[in-house]
Design an enzyme around this catalytic site. Sequence first.
Site, PDB file in Angstrom:
ATOM      1  N   HIS A  89       0.811  -1.207   0.000  1.00  0.00           N
ATOM      2  CA  HIS A  89       0.000   0.000   0.000  1.00  0.00           C
ATOM      3  C   HIS A  89       0.852   1.268   0.000  1.00  0.00           C
ATOM      4  O   HIS A  89       0.403   2.309  -0.481  1.00  0.00           O
ATOM      5  CB  HIS A  89      -0.926   0.016   1.216  1.00  0.00           C
ATOM      6  CG  HIS A  89      -1.779  -1.207   1.336  1.00  0.00           C
ATOM      7  ND1 HIS A  89      -2.758  -1.529   0.419  1.00  0.00           N
ATOM      8  CD2 HIS A  89      -1.792  -2.195   2.275  1.00  0.00           C
ATOM      9  CE1 HIS A  89      -3.348  -2.658   0.782  1.00  0.00           C
ATOM     10  NE2 HIS A  89      -2.787  -3.088   1.899  1.00  0.00           N
ATOM     11  N   HIS A 114       5.283   6.931   6.585  1.00  0.00           N
ATOM     12  CA  HIS A 114       4.996   6.412   5.251  1.00  0.00           C
ATOM     13  C   HIS A 114       4.552   7.544   4.341  1.00  0.00           C
ATOM     14  O   HIS A 114       4.310   8.666   4.798  1.00  0.00           O
ATOM     15  CB  HIS A 114       3.920   5.315   5.318  1.00  0.00           C
ATOM     16  CG  HIS A 114       2.637   5.801   5.917  1.00  0.00           C
ATOM     17  ND1 HIS A 114       2.372   5.741   7.273  1.00  0.00           N
ATOM     18  CD2 HIS A 114       1.542   6.373   5.355  1.00  0.00           C
ATOM     19  CE1 HIS A 114       1.172   6.233   7.519  1.00  0.00           C
ATOM     20  NE2 HIS A 114       0.644   6.635   6.356  1.00  0.00           N
ATOM     21  N   HIS A 116       2.198   8.966   0.753  1.00  0.00           N
ATOM     22  CA  HIS A 116       1.054   8.829  -0.153  1.00  0.00           C
ATOM     23  C   HIS A 116       1.333   9.691  -1.379  1.00  0.00           C
ATOM     24  O   HIS A 116       1.869  10.794  -1.269  1.00  0.00           O
ATOM     25  CB  HIS A 116      -0.237   9.287   0.536  1.00  0.00           C
ATOM     26  CG  HIS A 116      -0.601   8.485   1.748  1.00  0.00           C
ATOM     27  ND1 HIS A 116      -1.396   7.358   1.688  1.00  0.00           N
ATOM     28  CD2 HIS A 116      -0.261   8.645   3.055  1.00  0.00           C
ATOM     29  CE1 HIS A 116      -1.543   6.855   2.900  1.00  0.00           C
ATOM     30  NE2 HIS A 116      -0.854   7.625   3.760  1.00  0.00           N
ATOM     31  N   GLU A 128      -3.353  13.341   0.678  1.00  0.00           N
ATOM     32  CA  GLU A 128      -4.637  12.928   1.236  1.00  0.00           C
ATOM     33  C   GLU A 128      -5.413  14.143   1.752  1.00  0.00           C
ATOM     34  O   GLU A 128      -6.582  14.315   1.430  1.00  0.00           O
ATOM     35  CB  GLU A 128      -4.397  11.916   2.361  1.00  0.00           C
ATOM     36  CG  GLU A 128      -3.787  10.616   1.853  1.00  0.00           C
ATOM     37  CD  GLU A 128      -4.090   9.439   2.753  1.00  0.00           C
ATOM     38  OE1 GLU A 128      -4.672   8.459   2.261  1.00  0.00           O
ATOM     39  OE2 GLU A 128      -3.751   9.506   3.949  1.00  0.00           O
ATOM     40  N   HIS A 141       3.372  11.004   6.322  1.00  0.00           N
ATOM     41  CA  HIS A 141       2.756  10.826   7.639  1.00  0.00           C
ATOM     42  C   HIS A 141       3.777  10.220   8.596  1.00  0.00           C
ATOM     43  O   HIS A 141       4.424   9.220   8.259  1.00  0.00           O
ATOM     44  CB  HIS A 141       1.532   9.904   7.558  1.00  0.00           C
ATOM     45  CG  HIS A 141       0.389  10.518   6.822  1.00  0.00           C
ATOM     46  ND1 HIS A 141      -0.690   9.763   6.356  1.00  0.00           N
ATOM     47  CD2 HIS A 141       0.115  11.799   6.470  1.00  0.00           C
ATOM     48  CE1 HIS A 141      -1.536  10.564   5.746  1.00  0.00           C
ATOM     49  NE2 HIS A 141      -1.068  11.810   5.803  1.00  0.00           N
ATOM     50  N   THR A 223      -6.193   6.777   7.863  1.00  0.00           N
ATOM     51  CA  THR A 223      -6.696   6.965   6.497  1.00  0.00           C
ATOM     52  C   THR A 223      -6.733   5.665   5.713  1.00  0.00           C
ATOM     53  O   THR A 223      -7.048   5.670   4.526  1.00  0.00           O
ATOM     54  CB  THR A 223      -5.818   7.984   5.753  1.00  0.00           C
ATOM     55  OG1 THR A 223      -4.477   7.479   5.655  1.00  0.00           O
ATOM     56  CG2 THR A 223      -5.809   9.324   6.485  1.00  0.00           C
TER      57      THR A 223
END
Length: 395
Positions: A89, A114, A116, A128, A141, A223
Amino acid sequence: MDSLGLFILLILLCFQWRAAPAADVSWTYTGLVGQTEWAQYFPECAGTSQSPIDVVSTQTKYDPSLTPVTPLGYSQLGHRPFTLSNNGHTAVIELPDWMGLEGLPWLFTAVQMHLHWGSGGPSHGGSEHTINGLSADAELHVVHYNSELYSNMSEAVAQRNGLAVLGILIVTGEKTNPAFNNILHYLSRIRHADQKVYIPAFEIRSLLPKDLGRFYRYNGSLTTPPCYQSVIWTLFHERVQISNAQLLKLETILYSSKAGETERMLLQDNYRAPQPLNHRLVFTSFTADSGKELSSGEVTAIVIGVMCGCVGLAVIVRFIVKTIRFFTLLHRETVVVNSSTSSWDVLPSNRPAPMPRMKEPEKAKEAKQDVALSTSPAGAQKEEAPSVPPAQTEP
């Protein structure tokens, strides 16, 4: 077994059957188990305090009691390398437990961080959280758990105020960010899901914005499934910049599929859409005036504009000074010329008309004769009396 016991057994089997899919399901961001279907398998994802959100600046509330967050150990390297992994992910870096966070009601201990991102390159979204409807190109994050109230991450993850997450919006430009190369240089070693690698430790503080005092604060959730509503969010107002090449590498190098799978699937668009704010209120640590942040391009434009303005002002001032000098000199020359000119030339209407030169001697002679006659009257009488001859006497 009586009917009551059979009924209870069926109920338990039913609960186990319903719980098994949520535990074993392989969720994704799109597809059969995409984010629009998360709530079917993870009920918390349908909660009223979900994350991320769209921060509308006009609907936030300034809270002067919000103090800057203070990272603990973020600038230390330690003696052990970091673990970088691909969980299918995102790319995850596990953080040592001697790192933490102050500036919140409790002390929080670092767990992991991590990223996104999107798939369309710069200006196509990927973060996000959004601010006033505008998304950034990526988002970082940093996850912490409440180590004052709970003993570990597993215990805190589903509890109220159990987690604290720092959100850093990432934008792109021409300049390379060396701090993010500490991660991006090793992504090629974890291209497939479930792969991991040890990387040299580096200063996590270098990934964060310089200004940690301006941020948005609200209560939200994870999230990703299971979407527990246990997170105190701190979203920094200042963005961090990476280069276009760095973003392209992040968007195109990882796969969500495992190494043994025949069909490779790029790991892209791993961000959740903004969720309804509902009854929540977003607090800010800064006012509207102090919260205005300028990008490096805006700062450069302002500096250039100020310099050009100064040059233009100098040119205008010089022109005005020269103009004043010119008119001052012209005035002085006019005064000098006027002072050397006869008063008759200055007032020609008061000057008597000149007399003809040819008549001046005759008039002067007549005047002299008049004077002479007026001064000797006896002589005149003699000249005017007629001459009478003397009388002759008779003998």
